[in-house]
Write an enzyme that holds these catalytic residues in place. Structure first.
Site, short mmCIF file in Angstrom:
data_model
loop_
_atom_site.label_atom_id
_atom_site.label_comp_id
_atom_site.label_asym_id
_atom_site.label_seq_id
_atom_site.Cartn_x
_atom_site.Cartn_y
_atom_site.Cartn_z
N ASP A 17 5.88 -7.26 -4.02
CA ASP A 17 4.72 -6.63 -3.39
C ASP A 17 4.96 -6.74 -1.88
OD1 ASP A 17 1.83 -6.11 -2.71
OD2 ASP A 17 1.65 -6.21 -4.88
N LYS B 133 -1.96 -11.18 -9.91
CA LYS B 133 -1.45 -11.06 -8.55
C LYS B 133 -1.19 -12.45 -8.01
CE LYS B 133 -1.13 -7.27 -6.27
NZ LYS B 133 -0.33 -6.19 -6.57
P1 NAD Z 1 6.36 -0.23 3.26
O1 NAD Z 1 6.16 -1.48 4.03
O2 NAD Z 1 7.71 0.12 2.75
O3 NAD Z 1 5.86 1.02 4.13
C1 NAD Z 1 4.66 1.06 4.83
C2 NAD Z 1 4.75 2.17 5.87
O4 NAD Z 1 3.47 2.32 6.49
C3 NAD Z 1 5.73 1.89 7.01
O5 NAD Z 1 6.40 3.10 7.35
C4 NAD Z 1 4.84 1.49 8.19
O6 NAD Z 1 5.41 1.85 9.44
C5 NAD Z 1 3.63 2.35 7.89
N1 NAD Z 1 2.41 1.82 8.49
C6 NAD Z 1 1.90 0.57 8.39
N2 NAD Z 1 0.75 0.48 9.09
C7 NAD Z 1 0.53 1.71 9.59
C8 NAD Z 1 -0.46 2.26 10.41
N3 NAD Z 1 -1.50 1.53 10.82
N4 NAD Z 1 -0.36 3.55 10.77
C9 NAD Z 1 0.68 4.29 10.36
N5 NAD Z 1 1.66 3.84 9.60
C10 NAD Z 1 1.59 2.57 9.22
O7 NAD Z 1 5.30 -0.31 2.06
P2 NAD Z 1 5.30 0.55 0.71
O8 NAD Z 1 5.97 -0.22 -0.36
O9 NAD Z 1 5.70 1.95 1.00
O10 NAD Z 1 3.74 0.49 0.37
C11 NAD Z 1 2.80 1.32 1.05
C12 NAD Z 1 1.48 1.24 0.31
O11 NAD Z 1 1.67 1.64 -1.04
C13 NAD Z 1 0.85 -0.16 0.25
O12 NAD Z 1 -0.55 -0.03 0.27
C14 NAD Z 1 1.30 -0.67 -1.09
O13 NAD Z 1 0.41 -1.68 -1.59
C15 NAD Z 1 1.21 0.61 -1.91
N6 NAD Z 1 1.98 0.55 -3.13
C16 NAD Z 1 3.34 0.50 -3.08
C17 NAD Z 1 4.05 0.41 -4.26
C18 NAD Z 1 5.56 0.40 -4.26
O14 NAD Z 1 6.13 0.45 -5.35
N7 NAD Z 1 6.21 0.37 -3.11
C19 NAD Z 1 3.38 0.37 -5.51
C20 NAD Z 1 1.99 0.45 -5.52
C21 NAD Z 1 1.30 0.54 -4.31
#
Ligand code: NAD
Length: 418
Positions: free
Chosen positions: A148, A108
């Site tokens: 990320d 990371k």
């Molecule tokens: P993103 O930024 O695209 O989306 C995050 C969403 O969560 C947004 O809609 C935001 O409005 C919402 N949000 C943030 N804080 C919030 C809160 N307190 N209450 C309600 N909604 C809230 O991020 P993502 O890529 O969708 O990732 C989301 C999670 O999934 C993270 O923990 C990330 O580490 C994990 N993840 C994502 C991937 C990927 O491929 N995108 C892979 C592994 C893990």
């Protein structure tokens, strides 16, 4: 991302390792190797800002354990980044690649910065500066970064370009999550959610829960949450009854049309004001009597304060670290099936791995081929964790740690490290 001793993410990660090592009866040297990163890089990145000043950013790259193959893991640009967060995430990547049975280790990276306040030019110079600091220590045979939090396919393309300029040859597999056409893979966009839906489908089957017509609530409506909404409908026939983002939580017991909600969010920037649902609080969303709850926002969303209100039968942790250890105990006692993050969201890194494989061959798969290969990996990953949970009579989270840590311990032993 608080790093006080009371909630230091790396200490939390180490506590889980300690418990798993004890259950597996591993020796002290193996235990010490598993609970510490093998290599860390701490560096400064000077960046010329648009106003002519130079700002110095702090960056990190942690290469946790490469006994099973090259390290793999994202780079985060975040104002509250800390080395302990990066260490914890590199550690979890090691378990994630192991549980998904990818021939990779865990890594990371992070930079302390506020990307929302930076111009495109400043971000490009920061991305290239990061790569100049790590170029000689990464590569497709060594350590492969990816996007990320707040890093994008565009940032990956700048980093790949900087790397290839330094090295003097083409090596797109140095980094994944690139734009399609620059060595990116089809199917990467929805891979995290797709993998989570496959895992939930198999878990539902194993625990005798019918997903056809089942109800689903999703916290977070970004990349993972939006694709989860459409794919749960498409692949399992379940219905999305609630979704939320930071601005609003929506509920419609008759079901929300995921594509319509997505179009509304795209047009309006948030879910606030969506007309075909009732607005509820986020606490109410967590407490809904649904079949599946999907935390897909940030870490520490399910805590000792709200865990007891949860009535879902299955929790599919698409977010990283959405459940605190205290909340996990409460959910376990309530008999809720929790699909742990590093299993449930391993679809993303799995397709990143497929991207590296395609880069190596310089031959690209169709979206259907990617989805099929992902499904095979997810089916096997769930089966190995479920079988371990039955064998050891433990939660799926504990079983996932046992499966992942055992494979890394075995790899170190065969190499003669321990
Ligand atoms: P993103 O930024 O695209 O989306 C995050 C969403 O969560 C947004 O809609 C935001 O409005 C919402 N949000 C943030 N804080 C919030 C809160 N307190 N209450 C309600 N909604 C809230 O991020 P993502 O890529 O969708 O990732 C989301 C999670 O999934 C993270 O923990 C990330 O580490 C994990 N993840 C994502 C991937 C990927 O491929 N995108 C892979 C592994 C893990």
């Amino acid at each position: 991302m608080c790093t006080t001793d009371a909630y230091n993410p790396f200490k939390v990660a180490q506590a889980a390792i300690d418990e798993a090592c004890q259950t597996l009866g591993l020796d002290e040297a193996t235990h010490q190797m598993l609970r510490n990163p093998m290599k860390e890089f701490h560096f400064t990145i000077p960046v010329k800002m648009d106003d002519g000043s130079v700002k110095v950013f702090q960056g990190f790259r942690v290469q946790y354990n490469n006994s099973r193959g090259p390290n793999k893991g994202g780079i985060r640009f975040h104002p509250e980044e800390t080395i302990d967060t990066v260490r914890a995430l590199a550690c979890w990547m090691t378990w994630k690649t192991s549980v998904a049975d990818l021939p990779l280790g865990g890594g990371k990276g992070g930079v302390i910065c506020d990307p929302k306040s930076m111009s495109e030019g400043e971000l490009e110079r920061l991305a290239r500066g990061f790569m100049r600091q790590v170029a000689h220590y990464i590569g497709h045979k060594n350590d492969v970064p990816a996007p990320d939090v707040y890093t994008t396919p565009q940032i990956m393309a700048w980093m790949m370009d900087e790397y290839e300029t330094i090295k003097g040859y083409s090596e797109p597999g140095v980094i994944t999550g690139k734009p399609v056409g620059n060595g990116g893979s089809l199917g990467r966009g929805d891979a995290t959610a797709r993998g989570g839906v496959y895992i939930t489908r198999d878990a539902a089957k194993a625990y005798g829960i019918d997903l056809k017509g089942a109800t689903v609530a999703i916290q977070g409506f970004g990349n993972a949450g939006q694709f989860a909404a459409t794919l749960f409908e498409e692949l399992t026939g379940s219905k999305i009854v609630a979704v939320c983002d930071t601005k609003a939580a929506l509920y419609n017991p008759d079901g929300l049309d995921a594509k319509d909600v997505q179009a509304y969010k795209l047009a309006n920037g948030s879910l606030k004001g969506y007309p075909k649902a009732k607005e509820i609080s986020q606490a109410e969303l967590f407490a809904l009597k649904v079949d599946v709850l999907v935390p897909a926002a940030l870490e520490n969303s399910i805590t000792a304060e709200n865990a007891d209100s949860i009535q879902a039968k299955i929790i599919c942790e698409l977010a990283n670290g959405p459940t605190t250890p205290e909340a996990d105990k409460i959910l376990d006692a309530k008999g809720i099936v929790v699909l742990p993050d590093f299993l449930a969201n391993s679809g993303g890194v799995t397709v990143s791995y497929f991207e590296s494989v395609q880069n190596e061959y310089n031959y690209y798969w169709t979206a259907e081929e990617v989805d099929k290969a992902l499904e095979n990996k997810m089916v096997n990953a769930f089966k190995s964790v479920y079988d371990m949970s039955v064998d050891k009579k433990c939660s799926l989270r504990k079983a996932a740690y046992l499966v992942a840590i055992k494979k890394v311990a075995d790899a170190m032993k065969f190499r003669g490290w321990v």
